[in-house]
Design an enzyme around this catalytic site. Structure first.
Site, mmCIF file in Angstrom:
data_model
loop_
_atom_site.group_PDB
_atom_site.id
_atom_site.type_symbol
_atom_site.label_atom_id
_atom_site.label_comp_id
_atom_site.label_asym_id
_atom_site.label_seq_id
_atom_site.Cartn_x
_atom_site.Cartn_y
_atom_site.Cartn_z
ATOM 1 C CG ASP A 34 -1.878 2.986 5.136
ATOM 2 O OD1 ASP A 34 -0.658 2.778 4.955
ATOM 3 O OD2 ASP A 34 -2.465 2.653 6.181
ATOM 4 C CB SER A 75 -0.624 1.644 9.305
ATOM 5 O OG SER A 75 -0.138 1.824 8.000
ATOM 6 C CB THR A 128 -5.503 3.828 9.049
ATOM 7 O OG1 THR A 128 -4.167 3.504 8.654
ATOM 8 C CG2 THR A 128 -5.724 5.319 8.969
ATOM 9 C CD GLU A 238 -6.443 3.203 5.749
ATOM 10 O OE1 GLU A 238 -5.251 2.962 5.987
ATOM 11 O OE2 GLU A 238 -7.346 2.394 6.007
ATOM 12 C CG HIS A 247 3.767 -3.114 2.150
ATOM 13 N ND1 HIS A 247 4.813 -3.302 3.028
ATOM 14 C CD2 HIS A 247 2.867 -2.348 2.813
ATOM 15 C CE1 HIS A 247 4.554 -2.674 4.165
ATOM 16 N NE2 HIS A 247 3.377 -2.074 4.063
ATOM 17 C CG ASP A 285 -0.327 5.780 7.101
ATOM 18 O OD1 ASP A 285 0.073 5.937 5.931
ATOM 19 O OD2 ASP A 285 -0.786 4.695 7.516
ATOM 20 C CG HIS A 286 3.590 4.951 6.607
ATOM 21 N ND1 HIS A 286 3.627 4.194 5.454
ATOM 22 C CD2 HIS A 286 2.636 4.380 7.389
ATOM 23 C CE1 HIS A 286 2.754 3.216 5.545
ATOM 24 N NE2 HIS A 286 2.113 3.308 6.714
ATOM 25 C CG HIS A 385 5.688 1.337 6.302
ATOM 26 N ND1 HIS A 385 4.894 1.493 7.408
ATOM 27 C CD2 HIS A 385 4.982 0.567 5.447
ATOM 28 C CE1 HIS A 385 3.767 0.831 7.231
ATOM 29 N NE2 HIS A 385 3.799 0.265 6.057
HETATM 30 ZN ZN LIG Z 1 2.136 -0.662 5.332
#
Ligand SMILES: [Zn+2]
Length: 424
Positions: A34, A75, A128, A238, A247, A285-286, A385
């Site tokens: 993630d 997410s 997720t 995950e 973050h 996921d990003h 993100h």
């Molecule tokens: Zn996030």
């Protein structure tokens, strides 16, 4: 002439075997970092002396990550794309923007007679893992998601988030789950359905992990052991807190949680070596934080991060309330000699504790993290993100499907195809 005919005939038979008899795969291990963008992977590799297990996967490509609602996905929408093959609005869990539930790859695998499982370092009800095991219009409805997960009934669910299940433990046992709460309890399980909830909320960052918490690699190994059966399985793993560290713009948590995730990839590869009927897909996921490796002069200094024994936030939490031992603590747990100026900057924040979502030490952690980033000559553009493409890597049977420029919605469709199934 006769020889030529024989050779032609053999070539035809070989062509027939290889083209028509495409083999479907029994077991799928789908690992998602993630927030694990390409800069996160790059920095982790450099800190780890230039190698990662995920680098050894035979096939790779890139995937676009935008959601139905935003250029930058969250997410939930990304998880929905990776689990169902549909783009949705940020915040939504395995439903289309108009709220319709769409089948997940885990549900499809279950229908085909395979066992299923999820492993995460966040809460098992977090976006997720929820996207594979539940349907909800809002990712924040984690209590509803927990109920929904029991109905879906994945055989193995391991991660944090006991508080989301605390009020429905009767339903947990009614669904024949064995509940485990520590690493030893998990190790002792030999068969059957398992719900492992090792912390109230998120599990700790790898560097701050307690003795009772299993690592993501151990959870993965145990899940593989429990899921292995003649009909095959689908397992999603995950590395959920790479995102949280990013973050917080914390390069330490980002790197060491990525390296812990890489050890889970290693577990998958070790399993696939002994069980050839296995496909491994690794992606993100990003990307999170807009991490940039370098601020000026063609250089950055990853060696700054090499000696850390805890995340910056945890290191701040080890200091006395008046921060009088700041230097001692900083040097003991970072393996780095800090300038007077830097120590003073951290000490100046002793009265300025500001609790925040990702960071217990508040302003002191923020200031300390900024100093670390400056020393390493790396920087971040956002505390949210970021919208660039992320990597996909694959190995095993049908791994060649995961190459080139793809979209995140292609991934579960191709995983289904690899298993000889059709997702949508
Ligand atoms: Zn996030």
């Amino acid at each position: 002439m006769k020889n030529a005919k024989t050779v032609l005939c053999m070539l035809f038979v070989m062509f027939f075997i290889f083209s028509v008899n495409a083999e479907s795969v029994k077991n799928v291990i789908f690992l998602i970092g993630d927030g694990m963008g390409i800069p996160q992977i790059t920095l982790s590799r450099v800190v780890n002396e230039g190698h990662l297990v995920m680098d050894t996967l035979k096939y790779s490509g890139l995937i676009s990550t935008h959601s139905a609602s935003n250029n930058i996905t969250d997410s939930a929408a990304a998880g929905t794309a990776l689990s169902t093959g549909y783009k949705t609005t940020n915040g939504m869990i395995a439903v289309t923007p108009d709220g319709k539930s769409v089948k997940t790859i885990l549900e499809l695998a279950k229908e085909s007679g395979r066992k299923t499982g999820i492993v995460t370092t966040t809460t098992v009800t977090h976006a997720t893992p929820a996207c594979f095991t539940a349907h909800n219009a809002a990712r924040g409805n984690e209590y509803e998601i927990a109920e929904n997960q029991l109905l879906t009934g994945a055989d193995v669910m391991l991660g944090g988030g006991f508080k989301r299940y605390a009020k429905i433990l009767d339903k947990v046992s009614a669904k024949n789950y064995q509940l485990v709460k520590t690493r030893d309890e998990l190790t002792n399980i030999k068969s059957g359905k398992v719900l492992g909830l090792f912390t109230e909320s998120y599990m700790n960052y790898e560097l701050d992990r307690t003795v009772d918490e299993p690592s993501i690699a151990l959870m993965t190994r145990k899940a593989l052991e429990l899921l292995k059966n003649d009909n095959g399985f689908f397992l999603m793993v995950e590395g959920g807190r790479i995102d949280h560290a990013a973050h917080a713009n914390d390069p330490v948590g980002t790197v060491y949680d990525t390296l812990a995730f890489d050890k889970a990839v290693n577990e998958a590869l070790s399993f696939a070596k002994l069980n050839r009927d296995t496909l491994i897909v690794v992606t993100a996921d990003h990307s999170t934080g807009g991490l940039a490796l370098g601020k000026k002069k063609y250089e950055y200094f990853p060696e700054v991060l090499k000696g850390f024994q805890h995340t910056p936030d945890f290191i701040i939490s080890l200091m006395k309330p008046d921060f009088s031992d700041a230097r001692e603590i900083m040097e003991k747990y970072t393996g780095y000699k800090w300038d007077d100026k830097d120590v003073k900057t951290v000490m100046a924040e002793k009265d300025c504790k500001r609790p925040s979502y990702y960071s217990l030490g508040g302003q002191a952690t923020y200031v300390f993290t900024k100093i670390i980033n400056n020393k390493a000559m790396i920087d971040w553009t956002t505390s949210d993100h970021e919208g660039s493409m992320v990597a996909v890597m694959a190995d095993g049977i049908n791994a060649n499907l995961f190459t080139g420029m793809l979209d995140n919605t292609d991934i579960p469709v191709k995983i289904a195809e690899a298993m000889g199934l059709k997702l949508k």
